[in-house]
Motif scaffolding. Structure first.
Motif, mmCIF file in Angstrom:
data_model
loop_
_atom_site.group_PDB
_atom_site.id
_atom_site.type_symbol
_atom_site.label_atom_id
_atom_site.label_comp_id
_atom_site.label_asym_id
_atom_site.label_seq_id
_atom_site.Cartn_x
_atom_site.Cartn_y
_atom_site.Cartn_z
ATOM 1 N N ALA A 1 -33.153 -21.124 -129.024
ATOM 2 C CA ALA A 1 -34.415 -21.646 -127.839
ATOM 3 C C ALA A 1 -35.402 -20.482 -127.990
ATOM 4 O O ALA A 1 -36.546 -20.490 -128.092
ATOM 5 C CB ALA A 1 -33.736 -21.772 -126.464
ATOM 6 N N PHE A 2 -35.081 -19.145 -128.269
ATOM 7 C CA PHE A 2 -35.836 -18.042 -128.230
ATOM 8 C C PHE A 2 -36.710 -17.976 -129.566
ATOM 9 O O PHE A 2 -37.971 -17.944 -129.661
ATOM 10 C CB PHE A 2 -35.246 -16.489 -128.110
ATOM 11 N N GLY A 3 -35.734 -18.496 -130.560
ATOM 12 C CA GLY A 3 -36.261 -18.403 -131.862
ATOM 13 C C GLY A 3 -37.401 -19.550 -131.956
ATOM 14 O O GLY A 3 -38.408 -19.300 -132.556
ATOM 15 N N GLU A 4 -37.064 -20.635 -131.708
ATOM 16 C CA GLU A 4 -38.096 -22.018 -131.764
ATOM 17 C C GLU A 4 -39.177 -21.659 -130.725
ATOM 18 O O GLU A 4 -40.322 -22.027 -131.038
ATOM 19 C CB GLU A 4 -37.195 -23.085 -130.999
ATOM 20 N N ARG A 5 -39.173 -20.878 -129.669
ATOM 21 C CA ARG A 5 -40.197 -20.763 -128.745
ATOM 22 C C ARG A 5 -41.084 -19.640 -129.486
ATOM 23 O O ARG A 5 -42.267 -19.887 -129.564
ATOM 24 C CB ARG A 5 -39.840 -20.138 -127.591
ATOM 25 N N LEU A 6 -40.634 -18.644 -130.193
ATOM 26 C CA LEU A 6 -41.423 -17.607 -131.017
ATOM 27 C C LEU A 6 -42.068 -18.384 -131.849
ATOM 28 O O LEU A 6 -43.491 -18.149 -132.298
ATOM 29 C CB LEU A 6 -40.429 -16.445 -131.498
ATOM 30 N N ARG A 7 -41.537 -19.165 -132.685
ATOM 31 C CA ARG A 7 -42.097 -19.911 -133.807
ATOM 32 C C ARG A 7 -43.222 -20.881 -133.617
ATOM 33 O O ARG A 7 -44.290 -20.743 -133.999
ATOM 34 C CB ARG A 7 -41.216 -20.805 -134.701
ATOM 35 N N THR A 8 -43.119 -21.493 -132.221
ATOM 36 C CA THR A 8 -44.008 -22.362 -132.028
ATOM 37 C C THR A 8 -45.149 -21.626 -131.419
ATOM 38 O O THR A 8 -46.455 -21.871 -131.799
ATOM 39 C CB THR A 8 -43.627 -23.249 -130.547
ATOM 40 N N LEU A 9 -45.159 -20.496 -130.694
ATOM 41 C CA LEU A 9 -46.172 -19.733 -130.299
ATOM 42 C C LEU A 9 -46.994 -19.192 -131.178
ATOM 43 O O LEU A 9 -48.278 -19.116 -131.266
ATOM 44 C CB LEU A 9 -45.807 -18.777 -129.124
ATOM 45 N N ARG A 10 -46.005 -18.584 -132.220
ATOM 46 C CA ARG A 10 -46.753 -18.014 -133.538
ATOM 47 C C ARG A 10 -47.784 -19.087 -134.181
ATOM 48 O O ARG A 10 -49.058 -18.548 -134.375
ATOM 49 C CB ARG A 10 -45.775 -17.398 -134.292
ATOM 50 N N ARG A 11 -47.170 -20.134 -134.274
ATOM 51 C CA ARG A 11 -47.957 -21.093 -135.084
ATOM 52 C C ARG A 11 -49.328 -21.781 -134.290
ATOM 53 O O ARG A 11 -50.371 -21.914 -134.650
ATOM 54 C CB ARG A 11 -47.189 -22.370 -135.521
#
Length: 74
Positions: free
Chosen positions: A9-19
């Motif tokens: 969940a953390f990784g997906e959130r990081l990727r989403t925010l980064r993009r």
């Protein structure tokens, strides 16, 4: 090894925010926050477990509060 749901969940959130915030390249974002691209990749895949210091560094690089990176973890 099974990856814990909270790290995914953390990784997906990081990727989403980064993009969403315009960082399409892991490499450019990693350079921006002073981390290695492979480390960012590991975080986004959930295979790395970030420290609080890293969470704060990522949040500052994204110009969000650290809690924003943790908002999808239950």
């Amino acid at each position: 090894m099974t990856i814990p749901a909270h790290r995914i969940a953390f990784g997906e959130r990081l990727r989403t925010l980064r993009r969403e915030l315009g960082w399409s390249s892991q490499e450019a974002f990693a350079h921006h926050v002073g981390l290695d691209r492979t480390y960012i990749s590991g975080l986004e895949r959930g295979s790395r477990n970030p420290t609080l210091d890293v969470i704060v560094k990522l949040a500052h690089g994204l110009d969000v509060k650290p809690a924003e990176l943790l908002s999808t973890i239950y």
